[in-house]
Design an enzyme around this catalytic site. Sequence first.
Site, PDB file in Angstrom:
ATOM      1  N   GLU A 245      56.450  57.607 -58.611  1.00 17.39           N
ATOM      2  CA  GLU A 245      56.648  56.132 -58.981  1.00 17.39           C
ATOM      3  C   GLU A 245      55.937  55.940 -60.228  1.00 17.39           C
ATOM      4  OE1 GLU A 245      57.957  53.821 -57.056  1.00 17.39           O
ATOM      5  OE2 GLU A 245      58.187  55.046 -55.074  1.00 17.39           O
ATOM      6  N   CYS A 279      53.097  47.460 -62.681  1.00 19.61           N
ATOM      7  CA  CYS A 279      54.171  48.320 -63.205  1.00 19.61           C
ATOM      8  C   CYS A 279      55.718  47.716 -62.956  1.00 19.61           C
ATOM      9  CB  CYS A 279      54.380  49.501 -62.131  1.00 19.61           C
ATOM     10  SG  CYS A 279      54.197  49.057 -60.264  1.00 19.61           S
TER      11      CYS A 279
HETATM   12  P1  NDP Z   1      48.013  57.642 -65.182  1.00 21.40           P
HETATM   13  O1  NDP Z   1      49.324  58.320 -65.272  1.00 21.40           O
HETATM   14  O2  NDP Z   1      46.866  57.654 -66.181  1.00 21.40           O
HETATM   15  O3  NDP Z   1      47.257  58.134 -63.881  1.00 21.40           O
HETATM   16  C1  NDP Z   1      47.452  57.979 -62.522  1.00 21.40           C
HETATM   17  C2  NDP Z   1      46.863  59.139 -61.761  1.00 21.40           C
HETATM   18  O4  NDP Z   1      47.034  60.356 -61.964  1.00 21.40           O
HETATM   19  C3  NDP Z   1      45.268  58.633 -61.947  1.00 21.40           C
HETATM   20  O5  NDP Z   1      44.711  58.874 -60.535  1.00 21.40           O
HETATM   21  C4  NDP Z   1      45.035  59.823 -62.531  1.00 21.40           C
HETATM   22  O6  NDP Z   1      43.679  60.109 -62.604  1.00 21.40           O
HETATM   23  C5  NDP Z   1      45.835  60.971 -62.156  1.00 21.40           C
HETATM   24  N1  NDP Z   1      45.938  62.152 -63.263  1.00 21.40           N
HETATM   25  C6  NDP Z   1      45.976  61.986 -64.502  1.00 21.40           C
HETATM   26  N2  NDP Z   1      46.304  63.230 -65.028  1.00 21.40           N
HETATM   27  C7  NDP Z   1      46.565  63.857 -64.149  1.00 21.40           C
HETATM   28  C8  NDP Z   1      47.417  65.396 -64.021  1.00 21.40           C
HETATM   29  N3  NDP Z   1      47.292  66.224 -65.117  1.00 21.40           N
HETATM   30  N4  NDP Z   1      47.712  65.657 -62.798  1.00 21.40           N
HETATM   31  C9  NDP Z   1      47.559  64.825 -61.635  1.00 21.40           C
HETATM   32  N5  NDP Z   1      47.207  63.463 -61.734  1.00 21.40           N
HETATM   33  C10 NDP Z   1      46.594  63.105 -62.762  1.00 21.40           C
HETATM   34  O7  NDP Z   1      48.434  55.925 -64.781  1.00 21.40           O
HETATM   35  P2  NDP Z   1      47.315  54.798 -64.878  1.00 21.40           P
HETATM   36  O8  NDP Z   1      46.256  55.103 -63.651  1.00 21.40           O
HETATM   37  O9  NDP Z   1      46.845  54.466 -66.126  1.00 21.40           O
HETATM   38  O10 NDP Z   1      48.337  53.791 -64.075  1.00 21.40           O
HETATM   39  C11 NDP Z   1      48.981  52.869 -64.870  1.00 21.40           C
HETATM   40  C12 NDP Z   1      50.393  53.485 -64.852  1.00 21.40           C
HETATM   41  O11 NDP Z   1      50.871  53.569 -63.652  1.00 21.40           O
HETATM   42  C13 NDP Z   1      51.518  52.561 -65.595  1.00 21.40           C
HETATM   43  O12 NDP Z   1      52.506  53.425 -66.328  1.00 21.40           O
HETATM   44  C14 NDP Z   1      52.183  51.814 -64.395  1.00 21.40           C
HETATM   45  O13 NDP Z   1      53.503  51.400 -64.755  1.00 21.40           O
HETATM   46  C15 NDP Z   1      52.360  53.036 -63.483  1.00 21.40           C
HETATM   47  N6  NDP Z   1      52.399  52.361 -62.014  1.00 21.40           N
HETATM   48  C16 NDP Z   1      53.657  52.673 -61.237  1.00 21.40           C
HETATM   49  C17 NDP Z   1      53.942  52.074 -60.112  1.00 21.40           C
HETATM   50  C18 NDP Z   1      55.113  52.233 -59.556  1.00 21.40           C
HETATM   51  O14 NDP Z   1      55.238  51.940 -58.237  1.00 21.40           O
HETATM   52  N7  NDP Z   1      56.170  52.753 -59.999  1.00 21.40           N
HETATM   53  C19 NDP Z   1      52.812  51.255 -59.562  1.00 21.40           C
HETATM   54  C20 NDP Z   1      51.677  50.955 -60.314  1.00 21.40           C
HETATM   55  C21 NDP Z   1      51.465  51.699 -61.435  1.00 21.40           C
HETATM   56  P3  NDP Z   1      42.674  59.652 -63.552  1.00 21.40           P
HETATM   57  O15 NDP Z   1      42.582  58.115 -63.450  1.00 21.40           O
HETATM   58  O16 NDP Z   1      41.275  60.236 -63.299  1.00 21.40           O
HETATM   59  O17 NDP Z   1      42.973  59.820 -65.143  1.00 21.40           O
END
Ligand code: NDP
Length: 500
Positions: A245, A279
Amino acid sequence: MTAVRVPGAPIISDGRLVSTSPATGAEVGRLPVAAGDDVTRAVERAREAAGWWAGLGFTGRRERLLRWRGVLARRIEELAELMHAEGGKPVPDAIVEVLTAIEHIDWAARNAGQVLRPRRVRSRLILAEFTGHLEYQPYGVVGVIGPWNYPVFTPIGSTAYALAAGNTVVLKPSEYTPVVGQWLVDSLAEVVPEQPVLTAVHGLGDVGAALCRSGVNKLAFTGSTATAKKVMAACAETLTPVLLEAGGKDAMIVDSDADLDAAAEACVWGGLTNAGQTCIGIERVYAVEPVFDAFVGKVVERAGRLTVGADGSDIGPITMPGQLDVIRRHIDDALARGGRAVLGGADAVQPPYVRPTILVDVPEDSLAVREETFGPTLTINRVRDAEEAITRANALPYGLGGSVFGRRRAVAIARRLRSGMAAVNSTLTFAGMSTLPFGGVGESGFGRIHGEDGLREFGRPKAVTRRRARSLLPAMTFERTPADVARLVKVTKLLYGRRR
Ligand code: NDP
């Protein structure tokens, strides 16, 4: 000790992740960072719990998940206050988010049995001597990685459905909202104390990466498109199935026969709620020429009334400090390329807040139109007609949600949006409808949470055929005779050989 958030950098102190308020910098809580093989051990414990949880059957799990739903409902104000403290989200928005999550737990718990349980499947003439049986068996342990912007709704969208389907879950919450993530885990443990069916591992991105490689049987990721690609690459090493997602750049189309007051109200909500950090938030609007000026006027009037600040305001702080630069860059780029700010503008970014900003006539190749802004900003561009609006809306690689306001053509337009979801004469509403699947296309990801598809996402289809009579036309055996094969040819032509 009171920790102060360093903009853009989460704080790790003495092996603990320190979570702070984006509005004040005050500490909200601290949690141990998963180190060494902590993640693998959490998955092993979840695997042990998975046998017990699956063994409870749909009825046993339903009863426990409904208890969890009850805890969330009774403590909704407490959870909303925590979400406000940790992520900066206004409390009323947090209440709506928790309510939506509760509805999903309720629906998943009540419907998992009916959607996933073993059932007979009709067979067809060529295998009429067999019955078909289908069921959806749990994967085992599902890893859930969540973002910070909807720290309850997004993890529960996967977790509730995965649990209802009979899996256990290891959750990696965002480093910006770990306390809320742990609250969810603890609240479930209160009503399911026997086994750790939901556990959390905390830390930065490397902990998420470790979860991808930890041996989970499926990985459900919600976050940015860039990270989704890394997650898929890591999961590819072990062919771990993924549900992604990812990000979006959702468009709203305002047609000539739209109710402009309703469209403006929904546009301001859909674009600016949660300070635009949504999102499925509306980021781009295409309004047809005859209604453009009136629509923009109504949007500006409503958005201009919103209050910005900490407690009690409509728009809270930007949760992730690094995002402030992205928002500033998008506004500056739009203005530099000839777009006009009819509300807010160049000085809208006042850390940690951003004032509502409405940009019009913004070139389609500017950052504010093409990339996820994730701030309380909207671009509104005029188009000749609905056809041009659809073309422009569909021009990006993202395809998450969308919205259409109009009467005669609205549903037809919604169907032509290249997106996983669309709302007609509202915005974002599909997220709360537990009977509908939620997910994107293209760079917004694939797979579905919510609804029947969301339940099936967390179960492996298991197909069984069972003989109930001798084969009159033996096909799958070396015992078949040339006469049998000749009869097969005859039957094939009879059944399928017609020209239409
Ligand atoms: P990120 O992609 O930065 O992070 C998402 C999660 O992935 C966090 O828990 C993060 O940890 C973790 N993460 C970071 N690097 C890695 C890796 N290499 N491998 C595995 N996991 C990793 O997104 P955001 O938290 O900034 O969220 C915002 C984004 O989410 C926006 O693009 C938004 O559109 C999207 N989103 C999509 C939704 C949907 O349903 N399609 C709903 C809500 C949001 P950490 O925070 O510790 O870096």
